[in-house]
Design an enzyme around this catalytic site. Structure first.
Site, PDB file in Angstrom:
ATOM      1  N   ARG A  20       0.828  -4.398   7.414  1.00 32.88           N
ATOM      2  CA  ARG A  20      -0.450  -3.846   6.946  1.00 32.88           C
ATOM      3  C   ARG A  20      -1.009  -4.657   5.781  1.00 32.88           C
ATOM      4  O   ARG A  20      -2.228  -4.834   5.655  1.00 32.88           O
ATOM      5  CB  ARG A  20      -0.276  -2.378   6.536  1.00 32.88           C
ATOM      6  CG  ARG A  20       0.148  -1.411   7.649  1.00 32.88           C
ATOM      7  CD  ARG A  20      -0.727  -1.437   8.857  1.00 32.88           C
ATOM      8  NE  ARG A  20      -0.328  -0.495   9.898  1.00 32.88           N
ATOM      9  CZ  ARG A  20       0.535  -0.782  10.899  1.00 32.88           C
ATOM     10  NH1 ARG A  20       1.105  -1.956  11.001  1.00 32.88           N
ATOM     11  NH2 ARG A  20       0.782   0.148  11.811  1.00 32.88           N
ATOM     12  N   GLU A  73      -2.430  -7.841   7.132  1.00 35.31           N
ATOM     13  CA  GLU A  73      -3.739  -7.535   7.723  1.00 35.31           C
ATOM     14  C   GLU A  73      -4.817  -7.428   6.640  1.00 35.31           C
ATOM     15  O   GLU A  73      -5.912  -7.978   6.783  1.00 35.31           O
ATOM     16  CB  GLU A  73      -3.617  -6.227   8.516  1.00 35.31           C
ATOM     17  CG  GLU A  73      -4.822  -5.898   9.374  1.00 35.31           C
ATOM     18  CD  GLU A  73      -4.588  -4.618  10.179  1.00 35.31           C
ATOM     19  OE1 GLU A  73      -3.856  -4.669  11.178  1.00 35.31           O
ATOM     20  OE2 GLU A  73      -5.115  -3.560   9.777  1.00 35.31           O
ATOM     21  N   SER A 106      -3.460 -16.763  -9.954  1.00 29.42           N
ATOM     22  CA  SER A 106      -2.095 -17.291  -9.891  1.00 29.42           C
ATOM     23  C   SER A 106      -1.136 -16.306  -9.225  1.00 29.42           C
ATOM     24  O   SER A 106      -1.201 -15.092  -9.464  1.00 29.42           O
ATOM     25  CB  SER A 106      -1.584 -17.583 -11.307  1.00 29.42           C
ATOM     26  OG  SER A 106      -0.276 -18.112 -11.242  1.00 29.42           O
TER      27      SER A 106
END
Lengths: 146, 146, 146, 146, 146, 146, 146, 146, 146, 146
Positions: free
Chosen positions: D87, D90, D113
């Site tokens: 997830r 995604e 960073s």
């Protein structure tokens, strides 16, 4: 006219006439899943269904011919990216061995056909949030020994 | 004891006692799909179910603990090779866009959950050859706007 | 008009009127992340937001329609190449198991939803160099047993 | 003793003493995310923290040495398979361009960073279901021209 | 005008005026590596440098604007094919662990920045055949503990 | 004794004697990069250097033989995952075409050798944070026409 | 004019004038392999050869310029598909370690250059069916120690 | 005894007796390339050659049997990483279309066999540095029409 | 005219004249498999067959020339997606080692040629459903020792 | 006993008794292809055949049980490397579209089953060199419309 142009023509006409996929399926007396998949170029339609669909959408004969063509089924990525489609990919991989165990236990060695196969999608009302129900139905094919 | 050793112990005991997956599921009053997936290491069991299962199979407490562990779900290959599992991969890719169109048409933009989700497998008698029926049932989750 | 043409039209109008993404978000009273993602074609807008956005940008109705369409989310590469995006990919992989351990410890077995989900980005002043802060907020979804 | 053996030793001791990751973090006065990631082998601990952790867990000096070693960070798959981790993968791909647009708009050309970086995870109570909140905080690094 | 069209315009003008990359760098008082990378679309130029470059090349303002845009850095292949570029890919993989050992030994756990970073290329005369010398210079960034 | 066992033996002895890679390089009067790469199994050592190194580390003759063996250079992943190594992969891909343009401009068509090649790593003090400097030096090899 | 357009122009002219690759090579007094590779865009020609080739083919100066350009060598697939090319890929992988053993045995640690390199192809008459003979000739480059 | 164990036994015996691959080839009156490839497990030896080789090396009958087994030829990576082997991969891809053009021009449509095939490797003295010469010789196989 | 344009022209003419692939094959007195593969651009036709085919289809000389060209055989995906083609990919992988064992047992070490090769497809009537029969016939090529 | 151990036991016994695959097939009155594939673990045997096979080979009951288990069919590489197997992969990709065209022309839209399927391999004598003949025979499965 190839399948992609055919799909574009159908989607455009569908929006102009404000018809849902379910409406189109009803118009040709087939299921919504099969009808949609044929309109998206993933199945071929018999001539009478293709003509009925074009008639309903006011589309020319070349669309009906394209609907009857036997498609080359292809997809771009081994792992789908759209979240809705990915979830099904995930289910298959999480439950793949489970499905295999249970089908083998019930039927013996073989597979569930993806060709002699149908699928239906429906809404199941639920007070905690409605649910999607998908039914896959395929012929069991036993491995042949010779 | 990790999930792989746990699965091996369960499968061995199951064969010794000649119990099917369906028998095991009945013994702990859960569905066969969920029970099998937990035994194969793809779901975690609540303590009472894990203990009931180990009791039925005559397995020690460490198996029950392994059943309760939260699994890391993983699979080796992007594209499954076993023919039975591949057919489902094929269905998803052939019908992926169709499923998306019909869920979106019915529910709006969102997905069917693969977490708040259940699956059932059954045999449908058919004179032309019995069929496998698989029912997927997941909560519809609408995309959030913020 | 597809999502790509829509994005191009919005970006062009935005530059002509010298509006930032934050300005656009304010104009439609939504968050900058969600607004930008919808303008880039990764989320669908409700009709009123889409119309408000097009009004602010002086764009025609077809852009508003494209904003309302349900997107097919896709990306080209499994591993992103742009350094800014790659750093997030790296974080997820370096900290993935850590995140899983801590969510599981706090909530039990389940996932954080990527659908019932929001994200915010802000600047945090720091004498040693300002910092980017990103807040991800998603509903916890427990695995279902059945 | 390599990082993998070190992690196994810590997890075993943690379970024997029934300590959560949060308990361990409190014991060494560091955050749970950083503490867990070091115990899983994805960060190196300063000597005093490593010793405090081993003291709390009753583990020998070689574990403390392994905690101080600089890790080779690696992961097996370009696309994670575990649903919880996927997830996040995604989210990054759906929102990657959005994040880039908004960071560039606010800070100019550069990146956030992943080294001078921290992460926190917390529970947010919600009547519709509690939510996971993850805060990523990294220094902005502008591209250098020369 | 996107970065690709911008690069094409610069390369064409450069050939018409018979200017080397080194000449262009001198004209804007920057290094050849940085100047070339910005002209090839992999870095963004400050306004004054972009205008100076376009002035020298007799190119219109839209090229200067494109030079200032923040690039999406991307490449097509995980493994480069051109022999000159591949040799660098090979060096990194052959010497990657060595570089890590020596930077960690000298600086502690952390990385060499690829953002706060410069590169220079020069010719070193050698009777057995001249040599290419490339100097990479990046800020050391220590991992943060929190 | 293969290269992997050889590396393990050297690293163990190095830690027991508290010798840095730089110390080892000094002991055999070679550069730290080359010495480290040979100890990690990515280069072969001449007999005298291999024996001097084993003498300094108190290691048996079979280590010296393994050091002299011609290595099969291999790496596991097309795209490195460790952040320190990845940054170099990123540099090469971001600056690959730039390096090619500048080498071709200066030397004509050809490549910089990765075989007749050396590399040095050093620390450059900087009030804003010390910097890593890496110098790559390779013979220019012109393409042959025949 | 890029290399692809250049190749197309040469192939067209070659067919119009009914000239073989061997004829072209003879016309510019170079080998057929090198001449063909330059015409296909995989090597750069010195000015005099490029002009001689264009003169022979009746092609304009811009083709000669394109022939002199330094090519970016690239190929689409890691594993070639055309059967003729695949057979060579197979040979290299079947005999790769053998070639390495024998070159190392004869020359010590190093490689055969693919830059200071030539190739020739000829027909060898054989009563059981004529044979293709390919001679690869490259300078041995020893690894450098420093 | 499998092919891998066989190769290990041969290499060990070869080192003990201080025999080169060329010595072994001479002992069984075959070419060094073919002999080496069979010893590395990539070709099968006729019984007499296998026995002669084992006799020369003082190895037992089971090694001779393993040498006669028909190998499964496999390699791990689509793109080889060892620099010596990679250079051949590069040659094939840079010159693949050229080789095809010239073989087709000379022989018509077909391929050069990788089965009815031989390879020889030799040293060519050169004042500017000795060269490696590799001769590939394969039967031309025309495509069949039917 | 390239092979793709050639195929399109043939398919169009074939549909206009309502000729099956079998009809075309009969018209040029060749097998349907070979004829179809040449029309799809995967084999080259001798001049007389190409002209006969164009004559039958009423197509111009440039189609006949394109049919005679030697094709570059290529395919897009390592794993085919169309279900009909995938099934053959599956057969090869399921039965690959079996085929190898049986050919080696019967013929010795070697391969079945894919060049000196023919294929035929026919229908076999069967009361339980007609069957497809495919016959592959290729020359056995023994590995050469030298 | 898993399928891999089972195969090893069968192959060992087969060599000890000097039985070919064809002999084994005759002993259980099944085809050589199916018998071999089951012995290599790619098909399951009915109990009587498994017992007959073990009887012939003098193998214990656990081998017979392993022969009856339903296999997980898997293979390691998307593209096979062994030359004998690769040639079949090549045939499928070169002739895939041709096979599809001809099956669709003869049968309509559907596939040839890889489950209700048999394969036979035989030698065809030929004065120019004997040939391998492989017959694939699978039931035609028409796509279902619903």
């Amino acid at each position: 006219m190839d399948k992609q142009q055919m799909s574009a023509a159908i989607i455009k006409a569908r929006q102009r006439l404000d018809l849902s996929w379910a409406d189109l399926a009803r118009a040709i007396e087939m299921s919504p899943v099969w009808t949609t998949s044929a309109c998206l170029g993933m199945n071929s339609m018999p001539a009478d269904k293709a003509e009925a669909l074009c008639h309903r959408l006011g589309l020319p004969a070349e669309v009906a011919l394209a609907l009857q063509a036997f498609p080359h089924k292809h997809w771009d990525k081994s792992v789908p990216t759209d979240p809705l489609v990915y979830r099904f990919y995930e289910m298959i991989n999480v439950y793949g061995d489970t499905i295999k165990e249970l089908i083998n236990e019930e039927f013996g060695d073989g597979i569930m056909s993806a060709i002699d196969f149908s699928m239906d999608i429906s809404r199941v009302a639920d007070p905690k949030g409605d649910r999607v129900q998908i039914v896959l139905n395929g012929k069991f094919l036993p491995y042949k020994a010779w």
